[in-house]
Design a protein around this motif. Sequence first.
Motif, mmCIF file in Angstrom:
data_model
loop_
_atom_site.group_PDB
_atom_site.id
_atom_site.type_symbol
_atom_site.label_atom_id
_atom_site.label_comp_id
_atom_site.label_asym_id
_atom_site.label_seq_id
_atom_site.Cartn_x
_atom_site.Cartn_y
_atom_site.Cartn_z
ATOM 1 N N THR A 6 36.537 54.633 34.003
ATOM 2 C CA THR A 6 36.494 52.896 33.363
ATOM 3 C C THR A 6 35.265 53.400 32.639
ATOM 4 O O THR A 6 33.953 52.425 32.512
ATOM 5 N N HIS A 26 35.305 42.805 39.034
ATOM 6 C CA HIS A 26 36.415 43.774 39.292
ATOM 7 C C HIS A 26 36.986 43.248 40.491
ATOM 8 O O HIS A 26 37.755 42.863 41.447
ATOM 9 N N THR A 31 40.043 37.315 38.505
ATOM 10 C CA THR A 31 40.552 37.820 37.399
ATOM 11 C C THR A 31 41.627 38.530 36.800
ATOM 12 O O THR A 31 41.795 38.156 35.511
ATOM 13 N N SER A 35 43.332 37.011 29.880
ATOM 14 C CA SER A 35 44.329 37.691 29.025
ATOM 15 C C SER A 35 42.922 39.783 29.150
ATOM 16 O O SER A 35 42.130 39.270 29.375
ATOM 17 N N HIS A 36 43.874 40.690 28.689
ATOM 18 C CA HIS A 36 43.221 41.240 28.174
ATOM 19 C C HIS A 36 42.073 40.554 27.907
ATOM 20 O O HIS A 36 40.588 41.566 27.463
ATOM 21 N N ALA A 37 42.122 39.961 26.390
ATOM 22 C CA ALA A 37 41.267 39.863 25.499
ATOM 23 C C ALA A 37 40.096 38.745 26.003
ATOM 24 O O ALA A 37 38.990 39.389 25.507
ATOM 25 N N GLU A 38 40.567 37.936 27.000
ATOM 26 C CA GLU A 38 39.214 37.189 27.646
ATOM 27 C C GLU A 38 38.509 38.444 28.259
ATOM 28 O O GLU A 38 36.819 38.102 28.341
ATOM 29 N N TRP A 39 39.050 39.679 28.720
ATOM 30 C CA TRP A 39 38.304 40.038 29.416
ATOM 31 C C TRP A 39 37.025 41.028 28.746
ATOM 32 O O TRP A 39 35.830 40.990 29.179
ATOM 33 N N LEU A 40 37.499 41.269 27.663
ATOM 34 C CA LEU A 40 36.983 42.080 26.575
ATOM 35 C C LEU A 40 35.909 41.039 26.462
ATOM 36 O O LEU A 40 34.673 41.402 25.912
#
Length: 248
Positions: A6, A26, A31, A35-40
């Motif tokens: 990625t 990472h 981490t 959530s996926h939204a927070e990570w993005l």
Amino acid sequence: MLNHPTLDQIHQLGLAGMARAFTELHANPETPSLSHAEWLGLLLDREITVRRDKRLSTRLRHAKLRHDAAIEDVDYRSARGLDRALFQKLIQGEWIDAHDNLVLSGPTGVGKSWLACALGHKACRDDRSVLYQRAPKLFTELALARAEGRHGRMIRTLGTVNLLILDDFGLAPLDASARHDLLEIVEDRYGRRATIITSQIPPAHWHELIGDPTYADAILDRLLHNAHRIELTGESLRKTRKQTPKTA
């Protein structure tokens, strides 16, 4: 170094800020709780910040501001006649979008150039193009450019930036070449772009500095018709600010 498919794809897309944020996330033990939204969201925030900083750096490099001045460092306490309410309004930049002009006049050392550069720096931060020029040097360079065939290109450049700063105007009377060049500049910019002019000479005496009455009328009509004016007074700040040279 983190080796992740990625991350490789992010680098391939040229997303340098996002790549650094991905590496940091990472390696962060907290981490997995995101959530996926927070990570993005964190990745996008970093990319936006990096791009904004890079754009500002480019704007400032092209602006060639004389002083490393910022609006946060403006000193309103000095007895020099700086109208705080007016200057705060100018900081917002609406006058630049309205293609108005600004005249900063007053004796040497009261901070005219510094204030002009502070407004120029703020305009760069607001993603506007800015160019600083000392008027005496500019007219000399334009005369040289005319002889070398670069004159038209220089005039076009001066006409396209959102904010042009002409510093130290009127140190000497204009000759015929400088009068013609100044008229071309203000004609190109009138109603299309904003201009700041600083001068030790009050605008009331600019007519005689320009020299030719016909040129003077045409130039001053375009410069002063829609100009905000700040007339500074007092002694040179250089005498009292030796301890804080970056504040004006």
